[in-house]
Design a protein around this motif. Structure first.
Motif, mmCIF file in Angstrom:
data_model
loop_
_atom_site.group_PDB
_atom_site.id
_atom_site.type_symbol
_atom_site.label_atom_id
_atom_site.label_comp_id
_atom_site.label_asym_id
_atom_site.label_seq_id
_atom_site.Cartn_x
_atom_site.Cartn_y
_atom_site.Cartn_z
ATOM 1 N N PHE A 1 0.828 -1.149 -0.099
ATOM 2 C CA PHE A 1 -0.011 0.125 -0.151
ATOM 3 C C PHE A 1 0.891 1.207 0.015
ATOM 4 C CE2 PHE A 1 -1.413 3.160 3.256
ATOM 5 C CZ PHE A 1 -2.403 3.825 2.565
ATOM 6 N N LEU A 2 1.941 1.350 0.984
ATOM 7 C CA LEU A 2 2.698 2.433 0.903
ATOM 8 C C LEU A 2 3.627 2.621 -0.499
ATOM 9 C CD1 LEU A 2 4.035 1.956 4.645
ATOM 10 C CD2 LEU A 2 2.293 3.683 3.770
ATOM 11 N N LEU A 3 3.924 1.379 -1.003
ATOM 12 C CA LEU A 3 4.696 1.514 -2.333
ATOM 13 C C LEU A 3 3.735 2.236 -3.445
ATOM 14 C CD1 LEU A 3 7.012 0.956 -3.920
ATOM 15 C CD2 LEU A 3 6.060 -1.501 -4.220
ATOM 16 N N ALA A 4 2.394 1.803 -3.254
ATOM 17 C CA ALA A 4 1.414 2.272 -4.390
ATOM 18 C C ALA A 4 1.091 3.939 -4.084
ATOM 19 C CB ALA A 4 0.151 1.549 -4.003
ATOM 20 N N LYS B 1 -6.866 11.574 -4.422
ATOM 21 C CA LYS B 1 -8.339 11.130 -4.304
ATOM 22 C C LYS B 1 -8.831 10.524 -3.131
ATOM 23 C CE LYS B 1 -11.232 9.658 -8.118
ATOM 24 N NZ LYS B 1 -10.961 8.791 -9.368
ATOM 25 N N ALA B 2 -7.963 9.691 -2.618
ATOM 26 C CA ALA B 2 -8.452 8.933 -1.532
ATOM 27 C C ALA B 2 -8.554 9.865 -0.229
ATOM 28 C CB ALA B 2 -7.315 7.747 -1.319
ATOM 29 N N GLN B 3 -7.677 10.753 -0.115
ATOM 30 C CA GLN B 3 -7.897 11.649 1.015
ATOM 31 C C GLN B 3 -9.066 12.723 0.878
ATOM 32 O OE1 GLN B 3 -3.722 13.163 0.569
ATOM 33 N NE2 GLN B 3 -3.001 12.080 2.532
ATOM 34 N N ALA B 4 -9.170 12.880 -0.525
ATOM 35 C CA ALA B 4 -10.434 13.872 -0.703
ATOM 36 C C ALA B 4 -11.573 13.122 -0.401
ATOM 37 C CB ALA B 4 -10.342 14.172 -2.229
ATOM 38 N N GLU B 5 -11.719 11.785 -0.510
ATOM 39 C CA GLU B 5 -12.879 11.046 -0.150
ATOM 40 C C GLU B 5 -13.111 11.224 1.539
ATOM 41 O OE1 GLU B 5 -13.542 6.666 -0.064
ATOM 42 O OE2 GLU B 5 -15.099 7.221 -1.388
ATOM 43 N N ILE B 6 -11.881 10.862 2.165
ATOM 44 C CA ILE B 6 -12.022 10.762 3.783
ATOM 45 C C ILE B 6 -12.383 12.148 4.007
ATOM 46 C CG2 ILE B 6 -10.456 10.551 5.802
ATOM 47 C CD1 ILE B 6 -8.775 8.508 3.974
ATOM 48 N N ARG C 1 -11.989 1.406 -0.109
ATOM 49 C CA ARG C 1 -12.319 -0.084 -0.326
ATOM 50 C C ARG C 1 -11.697 -0.431 -1.481
ATOM 51 N NH1 ARG C 1 -17.562 1.180 1.105
ATOM 52 N NH2 ARG C 1 -18.477 0.254 -0.813
ATOM 53 N N SER C 2 -12.058 0.671 -2.432
ATOM 54 C CA SER C 2 -11.133 0.362 -3.950
ATOM 55 C C SER C 2 -9.694 0.206 -3.825
ATOM 56 C CB SER C 2 -11.657 1.347 -4.998
ATOM 57 O OG SER C 2 -13.160 1.353 -5.007
ATOM 58 N N VAL C 3 -9.088 1.169 -2.951
ATOM 59 C CA VAL C 3 -7.622 1.173 -2.749
ATOM 60 C C VAL C 3 -6.982 0.030 -2.411
ATOM 61 C CG1 VAL C 3 -5.817 2.315 -1.565
ATOM 62 C CG2 VAL C 3 -7.525 3.979 -2.833
ATOM 63 N N VAL C 4 -7.706 -0.481 -1.170
ATOM 64 C CA VAL C 4 -7.262 -1.427 -0.439
ATOM 65 C C VAL C 4 -7.371 -2.934 -1.496
ATOM 66 C CG1 VAL C 4 -7.832 -3.515 1.557
ATOM 67 C CG2 VAL C 4 -8.194 -0.760 1.758
ATOM 68 N N THR C 5 -8.556 -2.839 -2.204
ATOM 69 C CA THR C 5 -8.603 -4.033 -3.128
ATOM 70 C C THR C 5 -7.412 -3.915 -4.107
ATOM 71 O OG1 THR C 5 -11.165 -4.026 -2.603
ATOM 72 C CG2 THR C 5 -10.461 -5.317 -4.510
ATOM 73 N N ALA D 1 -2.667 -4.069 -16.281
ATOM 74 C CA ALA D 1 -2.790 -4.879 -14.744
ATOM 75 C C ALA D 1 -1.496 -4.288 -13.938
ATOM 76 C CB ALA D 1 -2.714 -6.212 -15.164
ATOM 77 N N HIS D 2 -0.484 -3.772 -14.472
ATOM 78 C CA HIS D 2 0.726 -3.239 -14.128
ATOM 79 C C HIS D 2 0.646 -2.066 -13.148
ATOM 80 C CE1 HIS D 2 2.945 -6.857 -14.428
ATOM 81 N NE2 HIS D 2 2.458 -6.585 -15.653
ATOM 82 N N GLU D 3 -0.606 -1.138 -13.478
ATOM 83 C CA GLU D 3 -0.974 0.123 -13.270
ATOM 84 C C GLU D 3 -1.793 0.057 -11.985
ATOM 85 O OE1 GLU D 3 -0.072 3.290 -14.389
ATOM 86 O OE2 GLU D 3 1.102 1.959 -15.580
ATOM 87 N N PHE D 4 -1.692 1.008 -10.942
ATOM 88 C CA PHE D 4 -2.417 0.678 -9.691
ATOM 89 C C PHE D 4 -3.461 1.864 -9.995
ATOM 90 C CE2 PHE D 4 -3.815 2.061 -5.327
ATOM 91 C CZ PHE D 4 -3.496 0.859 -4.712
ATOM 92 N N ARG D 5 -4.815 1.329 -10.083
ATOM 93 C CA ARG D 5 -5.954 1.975 -10.606
ATOM 94 C C ARG D 5 -7.140 1.654 -9.957
ATOM 95 N NH1 ARG D 5 -7.094 1.390 -16.691
ATOM 96 N NH2 ARG D 5 -5.174 1.830 -17.116
ATOM 97 N N PRO D 6 -7.570 2.010 -8.536
ATOM 98 C CA PRO D 6 -8.734 1.710 -7.941
ATOM 99 C C PRO D 6 -9.803 1.877 -8.720
ATOM 100 C CG PRO D 6 -7.359 3.195 -6.560
ATOM 101 C CD PRO D 6 -6.719 3.009 -7.941
ATOM 102 N N GLU D 7 -9.922 2.796 -9.679
ATOM 103 C CA GLU D 7 -11.381 3.233 -10.463
ATOM 104 C C GLU D 7 -11.803 1.879 -11.253
ATOM 105 O OE1 GLU D 7 -8.383 4.796 -10.484
ATOM 106 O OE2 GLU D 7 -9.009 6.542 -9.267
ATOM 107 N N ARG D 8 -11.069 0.833 -11.220
ATOM 108 C CA ARG D 8 -11.265 -0.097 -12.256
ATOM 109 C C ARG D 8 -12.634 -0.809 -11.886
ATOM 110 N NH1 ARG D 8 -6.918 -2.720 -14.298
ATOM 111 N NH2 ARG D 8 -5.266 -1.666 -13.108
ATOM 112 N N TYR D 9 -12.683 -0.658 -10.446
ATOM 113 C CA TYR D 9 -13.894 -1.274 -9.796
ATOM 114 C C TYR D 9 -15.219 -0.754 -9.784
ATOM 115 C CZ TYR D 9 -9.792 -3.523 -8.185
ATOM 116 O OH TYR D 9 -8.506 -4.319 -7.994
#
Ligand code: HEM
Length: 526
Positions: free
Chosen positions: A327-330, A340-345, A367-371, A422-430
């Motif tokens: 997660f930290l690496l991402a 974007k995640a901080q904006a949601e929080i 939740r999408s970031v964690v997934t 698939a190598h991109e970190f993209r929580p939007e995909r869900y």
């Protein structure tokens, strides 16, 4: 005339005879093995395809020691979703599609739920009694029941408070000491797990239960490493006494067995002595079981509980550490996701209070970031191998009894037809949809009757850490001696559980009040 053999003639005769007969035995054995291979080849039933298999060695030399899931994914493109490998006559079936994993490991779970037999780790060190290495049967069901009951979705909310405080302590410790990221992550996760398993509060990095638990966990990884221990290939070697020179594995197994026994029993015995003194202690796996039996467990029940509990410690530790480092690496490599995640929080929780695990339903992007972490760098890229209990047929293919079943979790979660780029970190995909996210967790947490029983608990812990870090801090890269930011490459260790390497970062508080509110929150709590 009788010829009388002198002693030296007799010796030379015997030595020549000996050499001849050794050569004869050697050549005959090779011939027998070759004939056997040819007969087996002619008689074989159609098995799943796979790379060319050499006589005797099979594919042993083609399977890389490092990151084998990458090779398996390449082979899947050539041979299809089910690939057959052979290592020294051990059949291995690599499953590369989630549909097939479900068809076999879930729909046919009664015969796909054993574990391979490991001589070094299982028989010699004694790990075979642990929940994770048990074959499918009464004892496994009993141990899984103990664990699952404690960590059902309806039971885990009782741990939310612990998880939140542990996350807050973790953030505080990294704000103050970013260089100790890895060791602090280990310490904090071990503390959560020890607390919920034994009710024990870890006192610090020198705590004897913590030190013993980590030692047993490390040696478990070593002892279960495939291809390393000769005794795993020649099981008869297990009868060699530990004191015979040259057989270091036997000596090592004996030492490891002692460490393992101590790491398993010491925290349990502590719990047994203390659960009744403090009602809070019953909020733990061992404490709850002891309380339900009024402290009176038979020695068989105690053994089962100890073996289940120590598996929970091992199962919950490395997987969680790996996930949080990923997660930290991402966050370092994809700073726009962090924003974007901080904006949601900020929009949902605001900045006047710390987040809670119960905020989870209202934070779909988190939740999408964690997934996406589970998908991007799965902690267990080849799952934990299962073993096939009896011969099976699938799609006209013969799957032999005793085959090791390896789900290529990494391959399934990097399938470009399902997860483009698939190598991109993209929580939007869900698309914020839990149904899409569940498709990932259904793979990352294992299959059928062996699926991870700690899933609901892990979800709470990981969410607590992710949301607390993002609500309170910016995860920013460490800097080198010239003041340049270091963005770590994506590079993984090898093993059953893998870790991203060289993750270094700093937690920069998002406001002047962060430390104060974290300290205030953890101050009054154990
Ligand atoms: C991110 C966190 C975690 C991940 C990715 C994870 C993943 C897995 C996987 C892939 C398996 C093997 C499933 C199979 O054989 O098909 C497993 C087994 C297991 N996990 Fe987890 N796990 C995590 C956290 C936890 C936690 C927190 C606990 C305990 C509270 C736990 C306890 C166990 C146990 C006891 C097993 C052995 C189950 C068996 O052999 O029947 N895990 N886990």
């Amino acid at each position: 005339m009788h010829s009388v053999l002198t002693a030296s003639e007799a010796l030379s005769f015997w030595s020549r005879w000996g050499q001849n007969s050794i050569s004869t035995i050697f050549i005959s054995s090779i011939l027998i093995l070759l004939i056997r291979e040819v007969v087996l080849y002619i008689m074989r039933r159609p098995m799943p395809p796979g790379p060319f298999c050499w006589p005797i060695l099979g594919n042993a030399l083609q399977i890389p020691q490092h990151h084998p899931w990458l090779k398996f994914t390449e082979w899947a493109k050539i041979y299809g979703p089910l690939v057959h490998l052979d290592v020294l006559r051990q059949h291995i079936l690599v499953i590369n599609s989630s549909q097939m994993a479900r068809d076999l490991m879930e729909k046919r779970s009664p015969i796909y739920s054993d574990r391979p037999h490991l001589v070094m780790a299982g028989d010699l060190v004694g790990y075979k009694d642990l929940l994770v290495l048990q074959s499918y049967g009464h004892e496994l069901r009993y141990q899984r029941k103990l664990v699952s009951h404690n960590f059902t979705s309806s039971n885990v909310p009782r741990y939310y408070g612990l998880q939140e405080v542990a996350a807050q302590r973790f953030v505080l410790s990294i704000i103050d000491n970013p260089v100790l990221l890895e060791s602090h992550t280990k310490l904090h996760f071990a503390s959560i797990i020890m607390r919920v398993t034994y009710g024990y509060i870890v006192k610090g990095p020198d705590d004897p239960f913590f030190v013993a638990g980590i030692a047993a966990d490390n040696q478990f990884s070593e002892a279960t490493r495939p291809g390393v221990w000769p005794v795993d290939f020649v099981p008869l070697l297990k009868y060699i006494p530990y004191w015979v020179p040259g057989f270091t594995f036997a000596k090592k197994a004996r030492e490891w067995r002692q460490v393992f026994q101590h790491a398993s029993w010491a925290p349990y015995n502590w719990c047994k002595e203390n659960w009744a003194n403090d009602s809070k202690r019953t909020i733990s796996l061992c404490g709850s079981v002891l309380a339900a039996a009024d402290g009176d467990l038979s020695s068989a029940q105690e053994r089962s509980l100890v073996n289940a509990a120590v598996t929970v410690f091992g199962g919950g530790l490395d997987t969680n550490i790996s996930t949080i480092l990923s997660f930290l690496l991402a966050m370092l490599r994809f700073p726009e996701v962090q924003k974007k995640a901080q904006a949601e929080i900020d929009a949902v929780i605001g900045t006047n209070r710390l987040p809670r695990v119960s905020d989870r339903p209202s934070l779909p992007y988190i939740r999408s970031v964690v997934t996406e972490v589970y998908r991007w760098l799965p902690a267990v890229p080849l799952g934990i191998p299962h073993s096939l209990r009896q011969d099976d047929l699938y799609d006209g293919l013969f799957l032999p009894k005793g085959s090791v079943i390896m789900p290529n979790v990494w391959g399934m979660l990097h399938d470009p037809t399902i997860y483009p780029e698939a190598h991109e970190f993209r929580p939007e995909r869900y698309g914020g949809l839990d149904a899409e996210m569940t498709k990932v967790t259904d793979i990352a947490f294992g299959f059928g009757r062996r699926a991870c029983p700690g899933y609901h608990f892990a979800e709470g812990t990981i969410f607590a850490i992710v949301v607390t870090v993002l609500a309170t801090c910016d995860v920013v890269p460490a800097v080198d001696e010239y003041g340049q930011e270091i963005i770590p490459e994506v590079s993984l260790t090898s093993g059953t559980v893998v870790f991203p390497e060289n993750v270094k970062c700093t937690f920069r508080p998002r406001s002047g009040r962060v430390k104060e509110s974290l300290l205030e929150s953890v101050g009054s709590k154990e």
